[in-house]
Design a protein around this motif. Sequence first.
Motif, PDB file in Angstrom:
ATOM      1  N   THR A  33      -3.959   2.679  -5.088  1.00 41.21           N
ATOM      2  CA  THR A  33      -3.848   2.391  -3.654  1.00 41.21           C
ATOM      3  C   THR A  33      -2.630   1.539  -3.327  1.00 41.21           C
ATOM      4  O   THR A  33      -2.194   1.494  -2.183  1.00 41.21           O
ATOM      5  CB  THR A  33      -5.107   1.666  -3.166  1.00 41.21           C
ATOM      6  N   ALA A  92       0.833  -1.199   0.000  1.00 36.00           N
ATOM      7  CA  ALA A  92       0.000   0.000   0.000  1.00 36.00           C
ATOM      8  C   ALA A  92       0.871   1.255   0.000  1.00 36.00           C
ATOM      9  O   ALA A  92       1.985   1.248   0.522  1.00 36.00           O
ATOM     10  CB  ALA A  92      -0.921  -0.003   1.220  1.00 36.00           C
ATOM     11  N   VAL A  93       0.367   2.321  -0.601  1.00 37.30           N
ATOM     12  CA  VAL A  93       1.075   3.596  -0.646  1.00 37.30           C
ATOM     13  C   VAL A  93       0.215   4.672   0.019  1.00 37.30           C
ATOM     14  O   VAL A  93      -0.962   4.453   0.285  1.00 37.30           O
ATOM     15  CB  VAL A  93       1.408   4.017  -2.098  1.00 37.30           C
ATOM     16  N   VAL A  94       0.847   5.805   0.319  1.00 39.76           N
ATOM     17  CA  VAL A  94       0.108   6.951   0.857  1.00 39.76           C
ATOM     18  C   VAL A  94       0.363   8.150  -0.060  1.00 39.76           C
ATOM     19  O   VAL A  94       1.277   8.122  -0.887  1.00 39.76           O
ATOM     20  CB  VAL A  94       0.548   7.300   2.299  1.00 39.76           C
TER      21      VAL A  94
END
Lengths: 364, 245
Positions: A261, A238-240
């Motif tokens: 996402t 997951a990334v932000v």
Amino acid sequence: MTGKVLNIEAPGLMSTIQDVGRFGYQRFGISTSGASDQGALRLGNLLLGNDAGAAAVEITFGGFAAVFTAATAFALSGGDLSPTLNGTPVATGVVYMAVANDRLTMAAPVSGFRSYLHLPGGVVCEQVLGSAATYQPAHIGGIDGRALIAGDELAAGEPSRVMMAGTTLDFPVTPPAQTPQPVRVLLGPQDDHFTARGIRTFLDEIFTVTDRSNRQGVRLDGPEVEAEGDSYDIVSDAVVTGSIQIPGDRKPIILMSDRQTTGGYPKIAVVVTVDLPLIAQAAPSAQIQFVAISREDAVALLGEQEVAINNISVVAPDLRELVLTVDLEAHHVGVPGHRGEQQASRFQIELDGNRHTVAIENIE
Amino acid sequence: MPDYPRILNAGDSALVVEFGDAVDAAINQSVYNFSAALESDALPGVREIIPTYRSALVNFDPLVITHVEIEEAIDRAISRATALDTDERRSLTFTLPVLYGGDDGPDLARVAEHNSIRPEDVVRIHTSGVYRVFMLGFLPGFPYLGGMDERIATPRLATPRISVPAGAVGIAESQTGVYPMDSPGGWNLIGLTPVQFFDPNAAPPVPIQPGSFIRFESKAAAEIEEIRQQISDGTYEIPAEGSSG
């Protein structure tokens, strides 16, 4: 007063309806989206007394024109795209009163890259999964999940208070830009995928924003960031917003609001929350220098910013001897000598040699 | 090799909890057990927990819950999740009705030919698998499925299609998947399911939970039409059974 107040004549490079974003659905593959410059969105909403995360129009680069179809207050925040009202320059961070047929334009950036057009009560549109944010890849939010086009009509919401032209905040609404722009980051989660030289390159060299940047990601050009074993693949995770990934071409990409996402490239660092607006406002050819800070410092900066924003005051204009009578019971706003119950109208008033424009709008 | 599980920074408002470094069913199950354990704490300030192949990202407001507090909660959730007995895992298996071949599966013959088997063998092999939903991502509701039989593995199309319809069931190399919405795509299309993988007006918007399992069931055109009608009437529910897979 709610209803259609603005008719889009030209959306420019790209204009979308955006708000604070769509949270809680990333596990389903649904991106947060929302305003690229969350700081500008929040300050603009504060200026008009809107909910902090209310929807606004995110206008990119310029080439924008819209005509008001009813009397309304409005305000701009974020980058300065040389806005004018009926050909007269208007300022970012000031409340204006427009009447029907007033024309708002934005030609090209003077500073920054994205401007936000705020209306009282926020721009009204259908909420999808709790947000008005346009997310074009999934065709949701905004108007039919797409960017604005000529002919779109936007409605304002319910204002929380009586609007006064000239109202400002005692806080700068446009972040000062520098060249190169220092951008603070927190290393990780995959900084251990990079060689010591790669990390040095990332932190010591200057990178340039390319025109292959959009709401999904800001692509940078510059020296190559070297990964351990020349491997630029990881098992997807997951990334932000603000994650900085280094793909096979070894050039950083900063992931922004419309990012997917999950991602399969190693992430060398993440931009600290308080500096994300700097990335949102970095136009192509802007220069960036990354500066690593500690987690404690990043959280402290966030805390200080929160205190500063909570201490912002909305500053009413100095109207001197002008007396506005406001009868909230009768929903009537009047200026001595005039009655403006039925129709929106506009007056020029001279005080101490300064001419002020006063607009009377219907309040229903 | 690092020691797993480990906690990594992902900016000032998120932590990543890694359980390994591979696409692996046991690692993925640990991710989901951990996510469920932390989710059940309902900690104030935690915005979302996003489970993926081999890690979970915990997104939170550091002004509401400190990094130290959340790291302690993560450690406790890891202990509880590790202590979970296999039988206590409550993963669902969803059965998706599929119309294979014909206009809805234009590449079924290509997949058969590539593997030197008959089209009906492709369908038999594809429907006999139970596929783990390792994670959802890429597009809303797009499932990353694992566990496809190598006997039907087929390279992507040389020229991707400009538009693939929502519900298209495809094969790319040794992966199978379902397109959640109309989009361009280069997968070999072997069939179509009427089940909607992404409906922004439904709660939840994606019916398939990440960490669950999917199997495919071959249906005749008439049955698919019936299901399509039930879906548009709002009376259809994807057949699901609880199991550990």
